[in-house]
Design a protein around this motif. Structure first.
Motif: not given
Length: 162
Positions: A89-102
């Motif tokens: 298990v990892y955590v990554s702090d990211i910039e806010y992005v519009e919800v991408p398709y998955c």
């Protein structure tokens, strides 16, 4: 007759994508954890290490290239049926992005105070708690044949959590 051995652990990575007090979680379309909100991730490929796998899995499921990540701990899950995992298990702090398709399900930004009110595996709530406190963990989860969580232990100090 299948030559596959049942009960062997499958190895996976999970990545908690975090922006301040929000998490980008996946509402899964299929089992395991169908219709539950989980961190993105997946199985390691042959000859792949967990650090590389988590970057690949996040990119495949979200299109986001994580440039920094922190290892948070391990979750070992054991059941008498074909649900046996070891997850890094990892955590990554990211910039806010519009919800991408998955193609694995629907990604949604979920605030930290909503985590207990959405359908999510019980083990994940303990993971989020340890991550929020900056505590490294090694959880050992035990399930019955209906995949009900029957016990959860923290292996570092032997604490029974559930």
């Amino acid at each position: 007759m299948s030559n596959e051995v049942t009960g062997l652990k499958r190895v996976a990575t999970l990545c908690i994508l975090r922006n301040k007090d929000k998490f980008l979680l996946l509402k899964r379309l299929k089992e395991p954890n169908k219709d539950m909100y989980v961190p993105v991730g997946g199985k390691l490929d042959p000859f792949e290490n967990p650090d590389d796998a988590v970057v690949r899995e996040v990119m495949e499921e979200t299109g986001i290239h994580i440039t920094s990540k922190q290892f948070c701990g391990m979750l070992t899950e054991t059941s008498p049926v074909n649900y046996n995992w070891i997850s890094y298990v990892y955590v990554s702090d990211i910039e806010y992005v519009e919800v991408p398709y998955c193609n694995e399900g629907d990604l949604e930004w979920i605030s930290a105070d909503e985590l207990e009110s959405i359908p999510t595996p019980l083990t994940d709530l303990y993971i989020y708690d340890y991550v929020a406190k900056g505590k490294l963990f090694a959880f050992n989860a035990l399930y019955d044949s209906a995949l009900n969580l029957t016990g959860l232990w923290e292996q570092y100090d032997g604490t029974k959590i559930k």
